[in-house]
Design a protein around this motif. Structure first.
Motif, PDB file in Angstrom:
ATOM      1  N   THR A  54      23.858   4.336 -46.538  1.00  0.00           N
ATOM      2  CA  THR A  54      25.155   4.572 -47.180  1.00  0.00           C
ATOM      3  C   THR A  54      26.156   3.507 -46.773  1.00  0.00           C
ATOM      4  N   GLN A  55      25.784   2.642 -45.866  1.00  0.00           N
ATOM      5  CA  GLN A  55      26.626   1.533 -45.424  1.00  0.00           C
ATOM      6  C   GLN A  55      25.870   0.233 -45.673  1.00  0.00           C
TER       7      GLN A  55
ATOM      8  N   THR B  43      36.275  -8.517 -47.011  1.00  0.00           N
ATOM      9  CA  THR B  43      35.151  -7.670 -46.629  1.00  0.00           C
ATOM     10  C   THR B  43      34.333  -7.283 -47.862  1.00  0.00           C
TER      11      THR B  43
ATOM     12  N   ALA C 218      32.447  -4.850 -50.454  1.00  0.00           N
ATOM     13  CA  ALA C 218      32.845  -3.495 -50.848  1.00  0.00           C
ATOM     14  C   ALA C 218      32.115  -3.047 -52.105  1.00  0.00           C
ATOM     15  N   THR C 219      31.992  -1.744 -52.231  1.00  0.00           N
ATOM     16  CA  THR C 219      31.435  -1.133 -53.436  1.00  0.00           C
ATOM     17  C   THR C 219      32.588  -0.885 -54.416  1.00  0.00           C
TER      18      THR C 219
ATOM     19  N   SER D 201      33.536   1.869 -55.772  1.00  0.00           N
ATOM     20  CA  SER D 201      34.309   3.073 -55.419  1.00  0.00           C
ATOM     21  C   SER D 201      35.231   2.805 -54.234  1.00  0.00           C
ATOM     22  N   ARG D 202      34.799   2.016 -53.275  1.00  0.00           N
ATOM     23  CA  ARG D 202      35.672   1.683 -52.140  1.00  0.00           C
ATOM     24  C   ARG D 202      36.845   0.831 -52.614  1.00  0.00           C
ATOM     25  N   ILE D 203      36.579  -0.114 -53.499  1.00  0.00           N
ATOM     26  CA  ILE D 203      37.645  -0.952 -54.056  1.00  0.00           C
ATOM     27  C   ILE D 203      38.656  -0.077 -54.796  1.00  0.00           C
TER      28      ILE D 203
ATOM     29  N   ASP E  67      39.330   3.068 -54.362  1.00  0.00           N
ATOM     30  CA  ASP E  67      40.116   3.839 -53.391  1.00  0.00           C
ATOM     31  C   ASP E  67      41.180   2.969 -52.726  1.00  0.00           C
ATOM     32  N   GLN E  68      40.796   1.787 -52.305  1.00  0.00           N
ATOM     33  CA  GLN E  68      41.724   0.904 -51.583  1.00  0.00           C
ATOM     34  C   GLN E  68      42.872   0.426 -52.465  1.00  0.00           C
TER      35      GLN E  68
ATOM     36  N   SER F 295      25.512   6.365 -52.437  1.00  0.00           N
ATOM     37  CA  SER F 295      26.596   7.318 -52.224  1.00  0.00           C
ATOM     38  C   SER F 295      26.044   8.567 -51.547  1.00  0.00           C
TER      39      SER F 295
ATOM     40  N   VAL G 215      27.046  -3.656 -53.739  1.00  0.00           N
ATOM     41  CA  VAL G 215      28.034  -4.127 -52.774  1.00  0.00           C
ATOM     42  C   VAL G 215      28.385  -5.555 -53.177  1.00  0.00           C
TER      43      VAL G 215
END
Length: 150
Positions: free
Chosen positions: A7-8, A51, A53-54, A56-58, A60-61, A90, A98
């Motif tokens: 997941t990472q 960094t 990123a996926t 979904s992380r983008i 969110d950020q 996920s 990524v």
């Protein structure tokens, strides 16, 4: 129970010391400028420059929808300024790409193909004074400022 899928990611932002040089008469230049012209796309590029990123992380950020982020990621990837470096999963087990900035940095030269020999001479002179790493840093900062001001 241990997770079967990662997941990472362990992808890293690694840049080569061989920049691509784009000039005004280069077809790829328009693609890069268009891909970075949106504030959202530019913010995504800057985030990925820091960094991996996926989507979904983008999202969110940057407080954006995942669909909007996907749209800009496709444009940035088509322009060659970002690429997929890894895959992770996920919590629901869905595969996620990524993204990272492209390995080769890009230098946008506001001249034509005919002006490149003088550009190379200028960089060689500059390199002999400051060293190659400082040129890459200066070129990256200049391109960042150029895109920001437009």
């Amino acid at each position: 129970m241990a997770r079967l899928f990662p997941t990472q990611t362990d992808a890293a932002v690694e840049r080569s010391d061989n920049p691509a040089v784009l000039s005004l008469d280069d077809a790829a230049t328009r693609d890069v400028i268009e891909a970075l012209s949106s504030e959202t796309a530019y913010d995504i590029f800057r985030l990925l420059n820091e960094t991996p990123a996926t989507p979904s992380r983008i999202a969110d950020q940057l407080d954006q929808s995942v669909q909007n982020v996907h749209y800009h990621l496709e444009n940035l990837e088509s322009a060659g300024v970002i690429e997929v470096a890894d895959t992770c999963y996920s919590e629901k087990g869905r595969e996620m790409s990524v993204f990272v900035v492209s390995e080769d940095p890009t230098l946008l030269f506001l001249g034509t193909e005919d002006d490149r020999p003088s550009l190379k001479r200028a960089f060689k002179s500059f390199a002999s004074l400051l060293g190659p790493p400082s040129i890459l840093l200066a070129a990256g900062e200049s391109v960042s400022q150029l895109v920001t001001t437009e």
